[in-house]
Structures are given as C-alpha cells and as structure tokens.
Write an enzyme that holds these catalytic residues in place. Structure first.
Site, PDB file in Angstrom:
ATOM      1  N   GLN A  91      -0.340  -0.021  -7.746  1.00 51.82           N
ATOM      2  CA  GLN A  91      -1.791   0.069  -7.515  1.00 51.82           C
ATOM      3  C   GLN A  91      -2.190  -0.791  -6.318  1.00 51.82           C
ATOM      4  O   GLN A  91      -3.340  -0.816  -5.913  1.00 51.82           O
ATOM      5  CB  GLN A  91      -2.549  -0.398  -8.764  1.00 51.82           C
ATOM      6  CG  GLN A  91      -2.242   0.425 -10.000  1.00 51.82           C
ATOM      7  CD  GLN A  91      -2.802  -0.216 -11.250  1.00 51.82           C
ATOM      8  OE1 GLN A  91      -3.975  -0.022 -11.625  1.00 51.82           O
ATOM      9  NE2 GLN A  91      -1.965  -1.003 -11.911  1.00 51.82           N
ATOM     10  N   HIS A 103      -3.009   3.891  -5.040  1.00 52.92           N
ATOM     11  CA  HIS A 103      -4.324   3.542  -4.462  1.00 52.92           C
ATOM     12  C   HIS A 103      -4.256   3.445  -2.950  1.00 52.92           C
ATOM     13  O   HIS A 103      -5.156   2.911  -2.313  1.00 52.92           O
ATOM     14  CB  HIS A 103      -4.836   2.215  -5.060  1.00 52.92           C
ATOM     15  CG  HIS A 103      -5.212   2.348  -6.498  1.00 52.92           C
ATOM     16  ND1 HIS A 103      -5.405   1.263  -7.323  1.00 52.92           N
ATOM     17  CD2 HIS A 103      -5.406   3.448  -7.260  1.00 52.92           C
ATOM     18  CE1 HIS A 103      -5.721   1.684  -8.537  1.00 52.92           C
ATOM     19  NE2 HIS A 103      -5.715   3.012  -8.527  1.00 52.92           N
ATOM     20  N   CYS A 131      -6.762  11.327   6.781  1.00 48.29           N
ATOM     21  CA  CYS A 131      -7.852  12.275   7.034  1.00 48.29           C
ATOM     22  C   CYS A 131      -8.439  12.733   5.701  1.00 48.29           C
ATOM     23  O   CYS A 131      -7.713  13.164   4.797  1.00 48.29           O
ATOM     24  CB  CYS A 131      -7.324  13.494   7.808  1.00 48.29           C
ATOM     25  SG  CYS A 131      -8.586  14.781   7.962  1.00 48.29           S
ATOM     26  N   CYS A 142      -7.759  16.965   5.610  1.00 45.46           N
ATOM     27  CA  CYS A 142      -6.413  17.573   5.456  1.00 45.46           C
ATOM     28  C   CYS A 142      -5.402  16.607   4.832  1.00 45.46           C
ATOM     29  O   CYS A 142      -4.296  17.004   4.493  1.00 45.46           O
ATOM     30  CB  CYS A 142      -5.897  18.061   6.821  1.00 45.46           C
ATOM     31  SG  CYS A 142      -5.483  16.754   7.981  1.00 45.46           S
ATOM     32  N   CYS A 166      -9.648  13.313  12.955  1.00 47.12           N
ATOM     33  CA  CYS A 166      -8.257  13.747  12.807  1.00 47.12           C
ATOM     34  C   CYS A 166      -7.882  14.687  13.960  1.00 47.12           C
ATOM     35  O   CYS A 166      -8.616  15.642  14.248  1.00 47.12           O
ATOM     36  CB  CYS A 166      -8.134  14.475  11.463  1.00 47.12           C
ATOM     37  SG  CYS A 166      -6.546  15.248  11.184  1.00 47.12           S
ATOM     38  N   CYS A 188      -7.101  18.337  12.320  1.00 39.64           N
ATOM     39  CA  CYS A 188      -8.122  19.299  11.820  1.00 39.64           C
ATOM     40  C   CYS A 188      -9.546  18.904  12.203  1.00 39.64           C
ATOM     41  O   CYS A 188     -10.501  19.599  11.872  1.00 39.64           O
ATOM     42  CB  CYS A 188      -8.017  19.408  10.290  1.00 39.64           C
ATOM     43  SG  CYS A 188      -8.726  17.978   9.441  1.00 39.64           S
ATOM     44  N   ASN A 248       3.321 -10.264 -17.767  1.00 44.04           N
ATOM     45  CA  ASN A 248       1.962 -10.708 -17.445  1.00 44.04           C
ATOM     46  C   ASN A 248       1.743 -12.051 -18.131  1.00 44.04           C
ATOM     47  O   ASN A 248       2.161 -12.232 -19.260  1.00 44.04           O
ATOM     48  CB  ASN A 248       0.975  -9.653 -18.002  1.00 44.04           C
ATOM     49  CG  ASN A 248      -0.408  -9.794 -17.414  1.00 44.04           C
ATOM     50  OD1 ASN A 248      -0.996 -10.878 -17.436  1.00 44.04           O
ATOM     51  ND2 ASN A 248      -0.928  -8.720 -16.870  1.00 44.04           N
ATOM     52  N   PRO A 249       1.043 -12.995 -17.431  1.00 45.49           N
ATOM     53  CA  PRO A 249       0.791 -14.280 -18.109  1.00 45.49           C
ATOM     54  C   PRO A 249      -0.147 -14.139 -19.312  1.00 45.49           C
ATOM     55  O   PRO A 249      -0.155 -14.956 -20.224  1.00 45.49           O
ATOM     56  CB  PRO A 249       0.131 -15.136 -17.027  1.00 45.49           C
ATOM     57  CG  PRO A 249       0.296 -14.423 -15.756  1.00 45.49           C
ATOM     58  CD  PRO A 249       0.544 -12.988 -16.075  1.00 45.49           C
TER      59      PRO A 249
HETATM   60  N1  APR Z   1       2.281 -12.441 -12.390  1.00 48.83           N
HETATM   61  C1  APR Z   1       2.014 -11.345 -13.132  1.00 48.83           C
HETATM   62  N2  APR Z   1       0.767 -10.975 -13.503  1.00 48.83           N
HETATM   63  C2  APR Z   1      -0.241 -11.781 -13.116  1.00 48.83           C
HETATM   64  C3  APR Z   1      -0.049 -12.951 -12.356  1.00 48.83           C
HETATM   65  C4  APR Z   1       1.279 -13.279 -11.991  1.00 48.83           C
HETATM   66  N3  APR Z   1       1.570 -14.376 -11.289  1.00 48.83           N
HETATM   67  N4  APR Z   1      -1.267 -13.522 -12.149  1.00 48.83           N
HETATM   68  C5  APR Z   1      -2.175 -12.732 -12.746  1.00 48.83           C
HETATM   69  N5  APR Z   1      -1.566 -11.691 -13.337  1.00 48.83           N
HETATM   70  C6  APR Z   1      -2.151 -10.573 -14.102  1.00 48.83           C
HETATM   71  C7  APR Z   1      -3.484 -10.842 -14.723  1.00 48.83           C
HETATM   72  O1  APR Z   1      -3.315 -11.440 -16.003  1.00 48.83           O
HETATM   73  C8  APR Z   1      -4.054  -9.429 -14.835  1.00 48.83           C
HETATM   74  O2  APR Z   1      -3.675  -8.836 -16.052  1.00 48.83           O
HETATM   75  O3  APR Z   1      -2.366  -9.527 -13.182  1.00 48.83           O
HETATM   76  C9  APR Z   1      -3.398  -8.688 -13.691  1.00 48.83           C
HETATM   77  C10 APR Z   1      -4.340  -8.390 -12.548  1.00 48.83           C
HETATM   78  O4  APR Z   1      -5.285  -7.472 -13.027  1.00 48.83           O
HETATM   79  P1  APR Z   1      -6.300  -6.806 -11.974  1.00 48.83           P
HETATM   80  O5  APR Z   1      -6.814  -7.846 -11.069  1.00 48.83           O
HETATM   81  O6  APR Z   1      -7.259  -5.970 -12.763  1.00 48.83           O
HETATM   82  O7  APR Z   1      -5.347  -5.890 -11.091  1.00 48.83           O
HETATM   83  P2  APR Z   1      -4.927  -4.392 -11.332  1.00 48.83           P
HETATM   84  O8  APR Z   1      -4.615  -4.122 -12.759  1.00 48.83           O
HETATM   85  O9  APR Z   1      -3.898  -4.061 -10.332  1.00 48.83           O
HETATM   86  O10 APR Z   1      -6.282  -3.606 -10.929  1.00 48.83           O
HETATM   87  C11 APR Z   1      -6.204  -2.222 -10.808  1.00 48.83           C
HETATM   88  O11 APR Z   1      -8.431  -2.186  -9.880  1.00 48.83           O
HETATM   89  O12 APR Z   1     -10.111  -2.836  -8.469  1.00 48.83           O
HETATM   90  C12 APR Z   1      -9.081  -1.963  -8.639  1.00 48.83           C
HETATM   91  O13 APR Z   1      -8.058  -0.949  -6.836  1.00 48.83           O
HETATM   92  C13 APR Z   1      -8.059  -2.120  -7.560  1.00 48.83           C
HETATM   93  O14 APR Z   1      -5.739  -1.525  -7.724  1.00 48.83           O
HETATM   94  C14 APR Z   1      -6.765  -2.290  -8.327  1.00 48.83           C
HETATM   95  C15 APR Z   1      -7.103  -1.773  -9.701  1.00 48.83           C
END
Ligand code: APR
Length: 267
Positions: free
Chosen positions: A119, A137, A145, A148, A166, A169, A232-233
């Site tokens: 993402q 994303h 573009c 197209c 573009c 197109c 994830n933490p």
């Molecule tokens: N290692 C792993 N995970 C971590 C760390 C780390 N060091 N630090 C923070 N996190 C976790 C947080 O706990 C959280 O769950 O990363 C996650 C970040 O979440 P978001 O900020 O919501 O990111 P994401 O899930 O990628 O968001 C999705 O939202 O705004 C849109 O386009 C944007 O691509 C993004 C999408």
C-alpha cells in the site's frame, strides 16, 4: 530494541514453520514497514492523519475538477511546511529501505515469498530489490494518465504546461499515487486480488487493515484457506483473523523470521 521473549521466539518458530510448509506466500505491506526508514505512518502514534486529520474522499474529485490548479497548488505547497504532503515528501525523499524491506527481498530470492502487495507509494520495495511487486496505491516516482493509464517516470518529466498531457492520448496526467476517492487502477487491483486468491499464506506487515480494497485481501485469502501471519507492534482491524501475530517492529521481526527460514527451522 525488541525483547525476544520465549513466547515471541515460539511465535517466530511457528510463523517460519507455516511459511516453510506453504507453496505461495504473499506479503501485504503497509506504512508500518517504512516507519523504520523514517517515514511516519498515517494512523496510530505519529501518524500523519492522526496529526492532520484524515483527508476527505473528495481529493480525486477536486483534482478532476481542475487538474491545472491542482498541479499549481502541488508545486507551490510541495516545499511548504505545515501539511501532510510536505511532511511526507521530506521524509520519503531522505528514506532508504530498512532491514524489513531487505528481509522481504531475501525471502523472495529464497523462493519463500512469491509477491509483495504494498500500500506504500514510497518506492522503497523497488529500491530494496523486490521483483514481484504490486503497488496497489501507486508509486510516487511515477506519473499516470487518467484516461489511458499509461505510466511514466516522474524523474526527467518536463512540466512544460499544466495540467501535463499524455503524449499517447492527450489525457490529463496525474501522480501515479492513488488519491482518496480515486478508483484503484484495474490492472493492479485484479493482480492483487489474484494473489490473495492464490496464496496459502499471507504476511500482514505494518498495516492497520483499515483501507479497502487492500484490507479485504487478507480476508479473501483466509476464506480460501490461507494462513494469516501479522507483524505489527499493535493490534489492528485484522488481528482477529490472524493465525499468528508477531508483536513488534517489522524491521526487527522480519530479519529474525528470515534467520529461522534460512535455517529451515520451524515450530
Ligand atoms: N513495524 C511494523 N508496523 C508498524 C511499525 C513498525 N515499526 N510502526 C507502526 N506500525 C503499524 C501500526 O501499528 C499500524 O497498524 O503500522 C500500521 C500503520 O497503519 P496505517 O498508518 O493505517 O498504514 P496503512 O495500513 O498502510 O494505511 C493504508 O491508508 O491513508 C491511506 O493510502 C494510505 O496506503 C495508506 C492506507
């Protein structure tokens, strides 16, 4: 520094065993993977949306309404402190892949990871050397573009007139990064969904699991029998669906997981 408790070590062993038994492992990466590269996440502690508020779903409609004005504002705001665009740009411009990105590359090279669906738009997976990569994303270093869908590198592009047009197109060119309210380009959406339907194990690395359609991919995989491993933490909207959760920073946990995979260790 992460404390490697007996429980965490056992979870790492279990995760390695699942991955070693799997035939098609896919990683779904989120902003958390790039936090240890100095890029703030969007939600949670230090998140850009936490600080500035979540953007409305009108960003894309505003762009389409007056793309010329959008580009003029963009160039003007790009170097102006006080908004998420500027803060993200400053952080991403100086970011380098971290040990988490490199561990995913090594897993791919070992044949243990078939694809990364990310993402993140920061281009760090590409810089680290990921080859099978779906940027759901988009990517901030590319232009696209609107009509197209042709993509081209932003570096070296001459913005002679605004909005940029573009050459294929004549359509309006925008950043490849997907805006709020913008449909995900069909090609990458279909490919990402195919990975979710094909995998028998999905690693959820640093994502809050709150933004669709990306956040639905793990649930699609699970419904089809895949194992879910979360790195994830903290707890996320997807934790309840995961078979194994590794609580800690991905920049430390992925290298620890990789060691077990290379030793063929598993629980
Ligand atoms: N290692 C792993 N995970 C971590 C760390 C780390 N060091 N630090 C923070 N996190 C976790 C947080 O706990 C959280 O769950 O990363 C996650 C970040 O979440 P978001 O900020 O919501 O990111 P994401 O899930 O990628 O968001 C999705 O939202 O705004 C849109 O386009 C944007 O691509 C993004 C999408």
């Amino acid at each position: 520094m992460l404390e490697l408790t007996a429980r965490l070590s056992a979870c790492l062993d279990d995760a390695a065993a699942v991955i070693l038994r799997s035939k098609h492992v896919v990683a779904l990466a989120g902003a958390g993977l790039s936090v240890e590269s100095g890029i703030p996440p969007f939600r949670g502690p230090g998140g850009l949306w936490t600080k500035y508020g979540e953007p409305t779903n009108l960003s894309y409609r505003e762009f389409i309404r007056d793309p010329g004005q959008w580009w003029e504002d963009r160039f003007r705001n790009e170097d102006r402190p006080g908004d998420p665009t500027y803060e993200l740009k400053v952080a991403v411009d100086q970011a380098k892949p971290n040990l988490g990105h490199h561990a995913l590359v090594e897993m791919e090279e070992l044949g243990l990871l078939k694809c990364v669906v990310t993402q993140n738009v920061d281009n760090l997976h590409g810089e680290a050397g990921s080859r099978s990569l779906l940027e759901i994303h988009g990517n901030r270093t590319w232009l696209r573009c609107v009509d197209c869908g042709v993509r081209q590198p932003r570096d070296g592009y001459h913005f002679d007139s605004l909005p940029p047009r573009c050459t294929e197109c004549g359509g309006v060119i925008k950043m490849d990064t997907v805006m709020f309210g913008e449909p995900i380009p069909e090609d990458v959406l279909l490919a990402s969904r195919e990975q979710a339907e094909t995998c028998d194990c999905m690693l959820l690395v640093g994502t809050s699991g709150t933004v669709n359609p990306a956040a639905r991919l793990p649930l699609v995989a699970k419904e089809l029998g895949a194992k879910l491993i979360e790195i994830n933490p903290g707890e996320t909207a997807l934790t309840h669906a995961c078979d194994i959760t590794l609580n800690g920073p991905s920049g430390e946990l992925l290298p620890l997981l990789l060691i077990r995979l290379k030793n063929g260790e598993g629980g």
